[in-house]
Design a protein around this motif. Structure first.
Motif, PDB file in Angstrom:
ATOM      1  N   ASP A  42       0.823  -1.213   0.000  1.00 15.97           N
ATOM      2  CA  ASP A  42       0.000   0.000   0.000  1.00 15.97           C
ATOM      3  C   ASP A  42       0.857   1.263   0.000  1.00 15.97           C
ATOM      4  OD1 ASP A  42      -2.372  -1.376  -0.119  1.00 15.97           O
ATOM      5  OD2 ASP A  42      -2.773  -1.288   2.037  1.00 15.97           O
ATOM      6  N   GLY A  43       2.043   1.185   0.586  1.00 17.90           N
ATOM      7  CA  GLY A  43       2.941   2.334   0.574  1.00 17.90           C
ATOM      8  C   GLY A  43       3.318   2.740  -0.844  1.00 17.90           C
ATOM      9  N   TYR A  44       3.497   1.745  -1.703  1.00 12.47           N
ATOM     10  CA  TYR A  44       3.796   2.041  -3.104  1.00 12.47           C
ATOM     11  C   TYR A  44       2.626   2.761  -3.766  1.00 12.47           C
ATOM     12  CZ  TYR A  44       4.305   1.327  -8.102  1.00 12.47           C
ATOM     13  OH  TYR A  44       4.368   1.534  -9.461  1.00 12.47           O
ATOM     14  N   ILE A  45       1.405   2.271  -3.521  1.00 11.82           N
ATOM     15  CA  ILE A  45       0.215   2.886  -4.109  1.00 11.82           C
ATOM     16  C   ILE A  45       0.090   4.340  -3.653  1.00 11.82           C
ATOM     17  CG2 ILE A  45      -2.316   2.880  -4.076  1.00 11.82           C
ATOM     18  CD1 ILE A  45      -1.383   0.780  -5.863  1.00 11.82           C
ATOM     19  N   GLN A  46       0.284   4.579  -2.382  1.00  9.27           N
ATOM     20  CA  GLN A  46       0.177   5.941  -1.854  1.00  9.27           C
ATOM     21  C   GLN A  46       1.213   6.855  -2.493  1.00  9.27           C
ATOM     22  OE1 GLN A  46       0.573   4.850   2.263  1.00  9.27           O
ATOM     23  NE2 GLN A  46      -1.642   4.746   2.604  1.00  9.27           N
ATOM     24  N   SER A  47       2.430   6.350  -2.665  1.00 11.65           N
ATOM     25  CA  SER A  47       3.472   7.150  -3.311  1.00 11.65           C
ATOM     26  C   SER A  47       3.138   7.399  -4.779  1.00 11.65           C
ATOM     27  CB  SER A  47       4.827   6.432  -3.206  1.00 11.65           C
ATOM     28  OG  SER A  47       5.220   6.286  -1.862  1.00 11.65           O
ATOM     29  N   VAL A  56      13.516   2.132  -4.158  1.00 11.85           N
ATOM     30  CA  VAL A  56      13.952   1.216  -3.094  1.00 11.85           C
ATOM     31  C   VAL A  56      12.816   0.286  -2.688  1.00 11.85           C
ATOM     32  CG1 VAL A  56      14.782   1.045  -0.714  1.00 11.85           C
ATOM     33  CG2 VAL A  56      15.711   2.801  -2.247  1.00 11.85           C
ATOM     34  N   ASN A  57      11.614   0.850  -2.582  1.00 13.50           N
ATOM     35  CA  ASN A  57      10.442   0.049  -2.236  1.00 13.50           C
ATOM     36  C   ASN A  57      10.213  -1.027  -3.297  1.00 13.50           C
ATOM     37  OD1 ASN A  57       7.471  -0.637  -2.530  1.00 13.50           O
ATOM     38  ND2 ASN A  57       7.368   0.496  -0.610  1.00 13.50           N
ATOM     39  N   ILE A  58      10.312  -0.658  -4.563  1.00 15.86           N
ATOM     40  CA  ILE A  58      10.066  -1.603  -5.653  1.00 15.86           C
ATOM     41  C   ILE A  58      11.082  -2.741  -5.628  1.00 15.86           C
ATOM     42  CG2 ILE A  58      10.048  -1.873  -8.162  1.00 15.86           C
ATOM     43  CD1 ILE A  58       9.001   1.011  -8.316  1.00 15.86           C
ATOM     44  N   LEU A  59      12.347  -2.408  -5.466  1.00 11.46           N
ATOM     45  CA  LEU A  59      13.392  -3.433  -5.454  1.00 11.46           C
ATOM     46  C   LEU A  59      13.208  -4.411  -4.298  1.00 11.46           C
ATOM     47  CD1 LEU A  59      16.514  -1.273  -6.371  1.00 11.46           C
ATOM     48  CD2 LEU A  59      15.273  -2.871  -7.846  1.00 11.46           C
ATOM     49  N   SER A  60      12.854  -3.881  -3.131  1.00  9.00           N
ATOM     50  CA  SER A  60      12.663  -4.759  -1.973  1.00  9.00           C
ATOM     51  C   SER A  60      11.456  -5.673  -2.184  1.00  9.00           C
ATOM     52  CB  SER A  60      12.490  -3.926  -0.691  1.00  9.00           C
ATOM     53  OG  SER A  60      11.293  -3.185  -0.716  1.00  9.00           O
ATOM     54  N   ARG A  61      10.435  -5.157  -2.843  1.00 11.48           N
ATOM     55  CA  ARG A  61       9.245  -5.959  -3.083  1.00 11.48           C
ATOM     56  C   ARG A  61       9.493  -7.019  -4.166  1.00 11.48           C
ATOM     57  NH1 ARG A  61       5.854  -5.913   0.980  1.00 11.48           N
ATOM     58  NH2 ARG A  61       4.378  -6.871  -0.468  1.00 11.48           N
ATOM     59  N   TYR A  62      10.339  -6.731  -5.137  1.00 10.57           N
ATOM     60  CA  TYR A  62      10.707  -7.743  -6.131  1.00 10.57           C
ATOM     61  C   TYR A  62      11.471  -8.886  -5.453  1.00 10.57           C
ATOM     62  CZ  TYR A  62       9.260  -5.499 -10.516  1.00 10.57           C
ATOM     63  OH  TYR A  62       8.515  -4.980 -11.554  1.00 10.57           O
ATOM     64  N   TRP A  63      12.332  -8.537  -4.517  1.00 16.81           N
ATOM     65  CA  TRP A  63      13.069  -9.560  -3.781  1.00 16.81           C
ATOM     66  C   TRP A  63      12.107 -10.429  -2.971  1.00 16.81           C
ATOM     67  CZ3 TRP A  63      16.992 -12.516  -3.685  1.00 16.81           C
ATOM     68  CH2 TRP A  63      17.397 -13.162  -2.512  1.00 16.81           C
ATOM     69  N   LYS A  64      11.117  -9.807  -2.346  1.00 16.80           N
ATOM     70  CA  LYS A  64      10.124 -10.582  -1.602  1.00 16.80           C
ATOM     71  C   LYS A  64       9.354 -11.507  -2.536  1.00 16.80           C
ATOM     72  CE  LYS A  64       6.156 -10.311   1.514  1.00 16.80           C
ATOM     73  NZ  LYS A  64       5.397 -11.320   0.731  1.00 16.80           N
ATOM     74  N   PRO A 192      -6.239   8.720  -9.159  1.00 17.01           N
ATOM     75  CA  PRO A 192      -5.490   9.790  -9.836  1.00 17.01           C
ATOM     76  C   PRO A 192      -4.933   9.374 -11.190  1.00 17.01           C
ATOM     77  CG  PRO A 192      -4.939   9.752  -7.500  1.00 17.01           C
ATOM     78  CD  PRO A 192      -5.781   8.532  -7.758  1.00 17.01           C
ATOM     79  N   SER A 193      -4.733   8.074 -11.391  1.00 14.80           N
ATOM     80  CA  SER A 193      -4.170   7.623 -12.666  1.00 14.80           C
ATOM     81  C   SER A 193      -5.157   7.740 -13.816  1.00 14.80           C
ATOM     82  CB  SER A 193      -3.698   6.172 -12.540  1.00 14.80           C
ATOM     83  OG  SER A 193      -4.784   5.308 -12.276  1.00 14.80           O
ATOM     84  N   THR A 194      -6.446   7.869 -13.527  1.00 16.45           N
ATOM     85  CA  THR A 194      -7.452   7.960 -14.596  1.00 16.45           C
ATOM     86  C   THR A 194      -8.263   9.253 -14.551  1.00 16.45           C
ATOM     87  OG1 THR A 194      -9.001   6.690 -13.217  1.00 16.45           O
ATOM     88  CG2 THR A 194      -7.688   5.455 -14.812  1.00 16.45           C
ATOM     89  N   ALA A 195      -7.951  10.134 -13.619  1.00 20.09           N
ATOM     90  CA  ALA A 195      -8.738  11.359 -13.455  1.00 20.09           C
ATOM     91  C   ALA A 195      -8.659  12.276 -14.673  1.00 20.09           C
ATOM     92  CB  ALA A 195      -8.283  12.106 -12.207  1.00 20.09           C
ATOM     93  N   ASN A 196      -7.607  12.139 -15.479  1.00 22.23           N
ATOM     94  CA  ASN A 196      -7.495  13.001 -16.664  1.00 22.23           C
ATOM     95  C   ASN A 196      -8.636  12.774 -17.656  1.00 22.23           C
ATOM     96  OD1 ASN A 196      -6.073  10.385 -17.066  1.00 22.23           O
ATOM     97  ND2 ASN A 196      -5.745  11.154 -19.131  1.00 22.23           N
ATOM     98  N   TYR A 197      -9.310  11.629 -17.576  1.00 24.07           N
ATOM     99  CA  TYR A 197     -10.431  11.365 -18.478  1.00 24.07           C
ATOM    100  C   TYR A 197     -11.587  12.340 -18.255  1.00 24.07           C
ATOM    101  CZ  TYR A 197      -8.182   6.791 -19.283  1.00 24.07           C
ATOM    102  OH  TYR A 197      -7.307   5.784 -19.603  1.00 24.07           O
ATOM    103  N   LEU A 198     -11.636  12.943 -17.087  1.00 20.32           N
ATOM    104  CA  LEU A 198     -12.740  13.855 -16.789  1.00 20.32           C
ATOM    105  C   LEU A 198     -12.721  15.094 -17.675  1.00 20.32           C
ATOM    106  CD1 LEU A 198     -12.768  13.562 -12.900  1.00 20.32           C
ATOM    107  CD2 LEU A 198     -14.489  12.697 -14.488  1.00 20.32           C
TER     108      LEU A 198
END
Length: 354
Positions: A42-47, A56-64, A192-198
Protein backbone atom coordinates in the motif's frame (compact mmCIF):
# COMPACT_ATOMS: atom_id res chain seq x y z
CA UNK A 1 -6.88 -27.49 -2.50
CA UNK A 2 -4.24 -24.87 -1.76
CA UNK A 3 -3.95 -21.79 -3.98
CA UNK A 4 -1.17 -19.22 -3.90
CA UNK A 5 -2.54 -15.87 -5.07
CA UNK A 6 0.17 -13.59 -6.42
CA UNK A 7 -1.49 -10.19 -6.69
CA UNK A 8 0.13 -7.02 -7.91
CA UNK A 9 -1.07 -4.89 -4.96
CA UNK A 10 -2.36 -4.98 -1.42
CA UNK A 11 -5.89 -3.80 -0.61
CA UNK A 12 -5.41 -0.21 -1.88
CA UNK A 13 -4.97 -1.57 -5.39
CA UNK A 14 -8.48 -1.80 -6.85
CA UNK A 15 -7.66 -4.61 -9.27
CA UNK A 16 -6.19 -6.82 -6.55
CA UNK A 17 -8.98 -6.01 -4.11
CA UNK A 18 -11.93 -6.73 -6.38
CA UNK A 19 -10.58 -9.47 -8.66
CA UNK A 20 -8.90 -11.49 -5.93
CA UNK A 21 -9.42 -10.49 -2.31
CA UNK A 22 -13.19 -10.26 -2.37
CA UNK A 23 -13.35 -13.90 -3.55
CA UNK A 24 -11.54 -15.30 -0.51
CA UNK A 25 -14.61 -16.08 1.66
CA UNK A 26 -16.36 -17.82 -1.23
CA UNK A 27 -13.28 -19.85 -2.11
CA UNK A 28 -12.99 -20.92 1.50
CA UNK A 29 -16.63 -22.07 1.46
CA UNK A 30 -15.77 -24.19 -1.59
CA UNK A 31 -12.95 -25.88 0.30
CA UNK A 32 -10.18 -23.89 -1.36
CA UNK A 33 -7.46 -22.62 0.97
CA UNK A 34 -5.84 -19.47 -0.38
CA UNK A 35 -2.80 -17.43 0.58
CA UNK A 36 -2.30 -13.94 -0.88
CA UNK A 37 1.21 -12.61 -1.53
CA UNK A 38 1.14 -9.10 -3.05
CA UNK A 39 4.01 -7.77 -5.12
CA UNK A 40 3.66 -4.06 -4.26
CA UNK A 41 2.40 -2.79 -0.92
CA UNK A 42 0.00 0.00 0.00
CA UNK A 43 2.94 2.33 0.57
CA UNK A 44 3.80 2.04 -3.10
CA UNK A 45 0.22 2.89 -4.11
CA UNK A 46 0.18 5.94 -1.85
CA UNK A 47 3.47 7.15 -3.31
CA UNK A 48 2.29 6.48 -6.85
CA UNK A 49 -0.90 8.50 -6.40
CA UNK A 50 1.10 11.36 -4.92
CA UNK A 51 3.27 11.41 -8.04
CA UNK A 52 6.38 9.36 -7.19
CA UNK A 53 7.71 5.84 -7.74
CA UNK A 54 9.92 4.75 -4.81
CA UNK A 55 12.70 2.65 -6.39
CA UNK A 56 13.95 1.22 -3.09
CA UNK A 57 10.44 0.05 -2.24
CA UNK A 58 10.07 -1.60 -5.65
CA UNK A 59 13.39 -3.43 -5.45
CA UNK A 60 12.66 -4.76 -1.97
CA UNK A 61 9.25 -5.96 -3.08
CA UNK A 62 10.71 -7.74 -6.13
CA UNK A 63 13.07 -9.56 -3.78
CA UNK A 64 10.12 -10.58 -1.60
CA UNK A 65 8.33 -11.90 -4.70
CA UNK A 66 11.35 -14.12 -5.42
CA UNK A 67 11.20 -15.49 -1.88
CA UNK A 68 7.46 -16.15 -2.24
CA UNK A 69 8.11 -18.08 -5.45
CA UNK A 70 10.56 -20.39 -3.73
CA UNK A 71 7.64 -22.05 -1.93
CA UNK A 72 5.26 -22.56 -4.83
CA UNK A 73 5.73 -26.32 -4.59
CA UNK A 74 3.49 -26.33 -1.51
CA UNK A 75 0.48 -25.24 -3.54
CA UNK A 76 -1.83 -26.91 -6.03
CA UNK A 77 -2.52 -23.83 -8.18
CA UNK A 78 -1.02 -20.38 -8.70
CA UNK A 79 -3.41 -17.49 -9.41
CA UNK A 80 -1.33 -14.66 -10.83
CA UNK A 81 -2.43 -11.09 -11.39
CA UNK A 82 -1.16 -10.06 -14.80
CA UNK A 83 2.53 -11.04 -14.49
CA UNK A 84 5.07 -11.91 -11.81
CA UNK A 85 7.64 -9.18 -12.51
CA UNK A 86 6.49 -6.07 -14.42
CA UNK A 87 9.05 -4.69 -16.87
CA UNK A 88 11.26 -7.79 -16.73
CA UNK A 89 11.47 -10.23 -19.67
CA UNK A 90 9.34 -13.34 -19.88
CA UNK A 91 12.25 -15.79 -19.54
CA UNK A 92 12.73 -14.71 -15.93
CA UNK A 93 9.11 -15.56 -15.13
CA UNK A 94 9.28 -18.82 -17.06
CA UNK A 95 12.32 -19.81 -15.03
CA UNK A 96 10.12 -19.85 -11.93
CA UNK A 97 7.02 -21.21 -13.65
CA UNK A 98 8.58 -24.16 -15.49
CA UNK A 99 8.50 -26.28 -12.31
CA UNK A 100 5.37 -24.62 -10.88
CA UNK A 101 1.97 -26.21 -10.33
CA UNK A 102 -0.79 -25.28 -12.82
CA UNK A 103 -1.16 -21.52 -13.01
CA UNK A 104 -3.89 -19.05 -13.92
CA UNK A 105 -3.17 -15.60 -15.33
CA UNK A 106 -5.78 -12.94 -14.55
CA UNK A 107 -6.07 -9.67 -16.49
CA UNK A 108 -8.38 -6.71 -15.93
CA UNK A 109 -6.34 -4.32 -18.08
CA UNK A 110 -4.67 -4.56 -21.47
CA UNK A 111 -1.22 -4.44 -19.90
CA UNK A 112 0.34 -5.88 -23.04
CA UNK A 113 -0.04 -2.37 -24.47
CA UNK A 114 2.41 -1.08 -21.85
CA UNK A 115 5.00 -2.98 -23.85
CA UNK A 116 3.88 -3.37 -27.46
CA UNK A 117 2.86 0.29 -27.73
CA UNK A 118 5.71 1.73 -25.72
CA UNK A 119 7.48 4.76 -27.18
CA UNK A 120 10.75 3.03 -26.28
CA UNK A 121 12.06 0.90 -29.14
CA UNK A 122 14.01 -1.16 -26.60
CA UNK A 123 10.92 -1.90 -24.47
CA UNK A 124 8.91 -2.74 -27.56
CA UNK A 125 11.60 -5.09 -28.86
CA UNK A 126 12.36 -6.86 -25.56
CA UNK A 127 8.89 -6.96 -24.00
CA UNK A 128 6.44 -6.42 -26.85
CA UNK A 129 5.36 -10.09 -26.90
CA UNK A 130 6.01 -10.85 -23.22
CA UNK A 131 2.38 -11.12 -22.13
CA UNK A 132 1.49 -13.22 -25.19
CA UNK A 133 4.28 -15.64 -24.31
CA UNK A 134 3.03 -15.97 -20.73
CA UNK A 135 -0.59 -16.36 -21.86
CA UNK A 136 0.44 -19.26 -24.10
CA UNK A 137 2.07 -21.06 -21.17
CA UNK A 138 -0.80 -20.56 -18.69
CA UNK A 139 -3.23 -23.34 -17.88
CA UNK A 140 -6.03 -20.77 -17.88
CA UNK A 141 -6.33 -17.09 -18.77
CA UNK A 142 -9.11 -15.24 -16.94
CA UNK A 143 -9.82 -12.16 -19.03
CA UNK A 144 -11.82 -9.25 -17.67
CA UNK A 145 -13.40 -8.53 -21.06
CA UNK A 146 -13.55 -9.81 -24.66
CA UNK A 147 -10.78 -7.45 -25.83
CA UNK A 148 -8.28 -9.12 -23.50
CA UNK A 149 -9.74 -12.57 -24.24
CA UNK A 150 -9.17 -12.08 -27.97
CA UNK A 151 -5.53 -11.22 -27.32
CA UNK A 152 -5.12 -14.38 -25.24
CA UNK A 153 -6.73 -16.55 -27.92
CA UNK A 154 -4.51 -15.02 -30.60
CA UNK A 155 -1.50 -15.70 -28.37
CA UNK A 156 -2.36 -19.40 -28.34
CA UNK A 157 -3.58 -19.71 -24.75
CA UNK A 158 -4.79 -23.22 -23.85
CA UNK A 159 -8.01 -22.01 -22.24
CA UNK A 160 -9.56 -18.55 -22.01
CA UNK A 161 -12.59 -17.55 -19.95
CA UNK A 162 -14.08 -14.06 -19.72
CA UNK A 163 -14.59 -13.27 -16.02
CA UNK A 164 -15.88 -9.70 -15.55
CA UNK A 165 -14.87 -7.53 -12.64
CA UNK A 166 -17.83 -7.78 -10.26
CA UNK A 167 -19.28 -6.21 -7.14
CA UNK A 168 -20.47 -7.70 -3.87
CA UNK A 169 -24.13 -6.71 -3.83
CA UNK A 170 -24.15 -6.71 -0.03
CA UNK A 171 -21.97 -3.60 -0.06
CA UNK A 172 -24.18 -1.49 -2.31
CA UNK A 173 -27.28 0.17 -0.92
CA UNK A 174 -30.35 0.52 -3.11
CA UNK A 175 -32.59 1.79 -0.34
CA UNK A 176 -31.64 5.39 -1.14
CA UNK A 177 -34.56 6.93 -3.03
CA UNK A 178 -33.45 9.38 -5.72
CA UNK A 179 -36.46 11.70 -5.82
CA UNK A 180 -36.72 14.78 -7.95
CA UNK A 181 -34.10 17.07 -6.41
CA UNK A 182 -33.32 20.75 -6.43
CA UNK A 183 -29.67 19.83 -7.15
CA UNK A 184 -28.73 16.79 -9.27
CA UNK A 185 -25.36 15.24 -8.45
CA UNK A 186 -23.27 13.86 -11.31
CA UNK A 187 -20.36 11.74 -10.17
CA UNK A 188 -17.29 9.78 -11.15
CA UNK A 189 -15.17 7.35 -9.14
CA UNK A 190 -11.62 6.34 -9.94
CA UNK A 191 -8.01 7.03 -9.06
CA UNK A 192 -5.49 9.79 -9.84
CA UNK A 193 -4.17 7.62 -12.67
CA UNK A 194 -7.45 7.96 -14.60
CA UNK A 195 -8.74 11.36 -13.45
CA UNK A 196 -7.50 13.00 -16.66
CA UNK A 197 -10.43 11.36 -18.48
CA UNK A 198 -12.74 13.85 -16.79
CA UNK A 199 -11.50 16.59 -19.10
CA UNK A 200 -13.40 14.83 -21.89
CA UNK A 201 -16.69 16.01 -20.38
CA UNK A 202 -15.64 19.32 -18.85
CA UNK A 203 -17.22 21.47 -21.57
CA UNK A 204 -20.64 19.77 -21.68
CA UNK A 205 -20.86 19.83 -17.88
CA UNK A 206 -19.69 23.43 -17.64
CA UNK A 207 -22.37 24.47 -20.14
CA UNK A 208 -25.07 22.49 -18.30
CA UNK A 209 -24.04 24.06 -14.99
CA UNK A 210 -24.98 27.48 -16.37
CA UNK A 211 -28.58 26.33 -16.96
CA UNK A 212 -29.24 23.75 -14.26
CA UNK A 213 -28.56 23.28 -10.57
CA UNK A 214 -26.06 20.46 -10.74
CA UNK A 215 -23.14 19.32 -8.64
CA UNK A 216 -20.20 17.41 -10.11
CA UNK A 217 -18.01 15.26 -7.86
CA UNK A 218 -14.93 13.15 -8.56
CA UNK A 219 -14.26 10.49 -5.94
CA UNK A 220 -10.58 9.58 -5.83
CA UNK A 221 -9.14 12.43 -7.92
CA UNK A 222 -6.62 14.98 -6.65
CA UNK A 223 -7.74 18.61 -6.52
CA UNK A 224 -5.07 19.85 -8.94
CA UNK A 225 -6.19 17.29 -11.52
CA UNK A 226 -9.63 18.89 -11.66
CA UNK A 227 -8.50 22.42 -12.50
CA UNK A 228 -10.55 23.74 -15.39
CA UNK A 229 -13.39 21.30 -14.76
CA UNK A 230 -16.63 21.74 -12.78
CA UNK A 231 -15.73 18.76 -10.57
CA UNK A 232 -15.02 18.96 -6.88
CA UNK A 233 -12.75 16.29 -5.38
CA UNK A 234 -13.98 13.75 -2.83
CA UNK A 235 -11.56 11.46 -0.98
CA UNK A 236 -11.76 7.76 -1.70
CA UNK A 237 -11.84 5.14 1.05
CA UNK A 238 -12.95 1.54 0.83
CA UNK A 239 -15.27 1.97 3.81
CA UNK A 240 -17.08 4.97 2.33
CA UNK A 241 -17.04 4.40 -1.44
CA UNK A 242 -20.43 2.66 -1.52
CA UNK A 243 -22.13 5.40 0.51
CA UNK A 244 -20.47 8.11 -1.59
CA UNK A 245 -21.79 6.45 -4.73
CA UNK A 246 -25.27 6.00 -3.28
CA UNK A 247 -25.44 9.79 -2.80
CA UNK A 248 -25.06 10.40 -6.55
CA UNK A 249 -27.89 10.75 -9.07
CA UNK A 250 -25.97 10.00 -12.28
CA UNK A 251 -22.73 8.06 -12.77
CA UNK A 252 -20.37 8.77 -15.67
CA UNK A 253 -17.44 7.03 -17.37
CA UNK A 254 -15.78 9.10 -20.10
CA UNK A 255 -12.98 7.40 -22.06
CA UNK A 256 -10.99 8.10 -25.22
CA UNK A 257 -11.28 5.43 -27.89
CA UNK A 258 -7.72 4.11 -27.69
CA UNK A 259 -6.16 0.63 -27.30
CA UNK A 260 -5.50 0.82 -23.55
CA UNK A 261 -9.00 2.09 -22.83
CA UNK A 262 -10.56 -0.66 -24.96
CA UNK A 263 -9.13 -3.09 -22.42
CA UNK A 264 -10.91 -1.48 -19.46
CA UNK A 265 -13.44 -3.58 -17.55
CA UNK A 266 -16.05 -0.89 -16.81
CA UNK A 267 -15.94 -1.50 -13.07
CA UNK A 268 -17.13 1.99 -12.14
CA UNK A 269 -20.20 1.52 -14.35
CA UNK A 270 -21.00 -1.69 -12.50
CA UNK A 271 -20.59 0.14 -9.18
CA UNK A 272 -22.97 2.92 -10.25
CA UNK A 273 -25.53 0.43 -11.47
CA UNK A 274 -25.25 -1.61 -8.28
CA UNK A 275 -26.37 1.56 -6.46
CA UNK A 276 -29.38 1.92 -8.75
CA UNK A 277 -27.95 4.85 -10.73
CA UNK A 278 -28.38 5.60 -14.42
CA UNK A 279 -25.08 5.89 -16.28
CA UNK A 280 -23.58 7.80 -19.18
CA UNK A 281 -20.43 6.37 -20.75
CA UNK A 282 -18.20 6.55 -23.79
CA UNK A 283 -18.91 3.70 -26.24
CA UNK A 284 -15.47 2.18 -25.81
CA UNK A 285 -14.67 -1.48 -25.25
CA UNK A 286 -16.81 -3.38 -22.79
CA UNK A 287 -18.82 -0.24 -21.98
CA UNK A 288 -20.91 -1.10 -25.01
CA UNK A 289 -21.92 -4.40 -23.37
CA UNK A 290 -22.54 -3.04 -19.89
CA UNK A 291 -24.57 -0.03 -20.99
CA UNK A 292 -27.78 -0.80 -22.86
CA UNK A 293 -28.41 2.52 -24.55
CA UNK A 294 -31.78 3.90 -23.52
CA UNK A 295 -32.38 1.09 -21.00
CA UNK A 296 -29.94 1.48 -18.11
CA UNK A 297 -28.15 4.57 -19.37
CA UNK A 298 -26.74 6.29 -22.44
CA UNK A 299 -23.64 5.97 -24.60
CA UNK A 300 -22.13 9.28 -25.69
CA UNK A 301 -19.20 10.13 -27.95
CA UNK A 302 -19.38 13.84 -28.80
CA UNK A 303 -19.87 16.90 -26.60
CA UNK A 304 -23.39 17.22 -28.00
CA UNK A 305 -24.22 13.59 -27.13
CA UNK A 306 -22.85 13.95 -23.60
CA UNK A 307 -24.78 17.18 -23.12
CA UNK A 308 -28.04 15.67 -24.42
CA UNK A 309 -27.75 12.46 -22.37
CA UNK A 310 -27.01 14.19 -19.09
CA UNK A 311 -29.59 16.93 -19.71
CA UNK A 312 -32.24 14.27 -20.40
CA UNK A 313 -31.47 12.61 -17.06
CA UNK A 314 -31.36 15.92 -15.18
CA UNK A 315 -34.85 16.76 -16.40
CA UNK A 316 -36.47 13.38 -15.73
CA UNK A 317 -36.25 11.90 -12.23
CA UNK A 318 -38.58 9.04 -13.22
CA UNK A 319 -36.28 8.09 -16.09
CA UNK A 320 -33.31 8.13 -13.71
CA UNK A 321 -35.20 5.78 -11.43
CA UNK A 322 -36.21 3.37 -14.21
CA UNK A 323 -32.76 3.25 -15.71
CA UNK A 324 -31.20 2.82 -12.28
CA UNK A 325 -33.50 -0.12 -11.53
CA UNK A 326 -32.65 -1.73 -14.89
CA UNK A 327 -28.96 -1.33 -14.17
CA UNK A 328 -29.29 -2.90 -10.73
CA UNK A 329 -31.07 -5.92 -12.23
CA UNK A 330 -28.32 -6.36 -14.80
CA UNK A 331 -25.64 -6.29 -12.11
CA UNK A 332 -27.54 -8.82 -10.02
CA UNK A 333 -27.71 -11.25 -12.96
CA UNK A 334 -24.38 -10.66 -14.72
CA UNK A 335 -21.86 -8.69 -12.65
CA UNK A 336 -22.19 -9.77 -9.03
CA UNK A 337 -19.93 -11.73 -6.72
CA UNK A 338 -23.00 -13.74 -5.76
CA UNK A 339 -23.16 -15.08 -9.34
CA UNK A 340 -19.45 -15.36 -10.10
CA UNK A 341 -18.16 -16.76 -6.78
CA UNK A 342 -19.22 -20.33 -7.56
CA UNK A 343 -18.14 -20.03 -11.19
CA UNK A 344 -14.60 -18.98 -10.24
CA UNK A 345 -14.36 -21.81 -7.70
CA UNK A 346 -15.39 -24.25 -10.47
CA UNK A 347 -12.63 -22.88 -12.71
CA UNK A 348 -10.08 -23.72 -10.03
CA UNK A 349 -11.41 -27.25 -9.77
CA UNK A 350 -11.24 -27.66 -13.55
CA UNK A 351 -7.64 -26.44 -13.66
CA UNK A 352 -6.66 -28.80 -10.84
CA UNK A 353 -8.16 -31.78 -12.71
CA UNK A 354 -6.51 -30.97 -16.03
Amino acid sequence: MKVLILTRYESLGASSRVRFMQYLPLLQEAGIEALICPLLNDGYIQSLYSGSRPLVNILSRYWKRILDLLRIGRFDILWIEKELFPWLPDWIEKMFLQSAPPFILDFDDAIFHNYDQSRSILVNKLLGRKIDSLMKCADLVMAGNPYIATRAIDAGAKKVVVVPTVVDLKRYDITVVHHDKAVVTIGWIGSPSTANYLHIVQEPLRELSTRYSIRCVAIGARREQLLGTPFEPRPWAEKTEASELAALDIGIMPLPDAPWERGKCGYKLIQYMACGLPVVASPVGVNCEIVEHGVNGFLASTDAEWRHAIETLINDADLRSRMGAAGRRKVEHEYSLQVWGDRVAELFLDVAKS
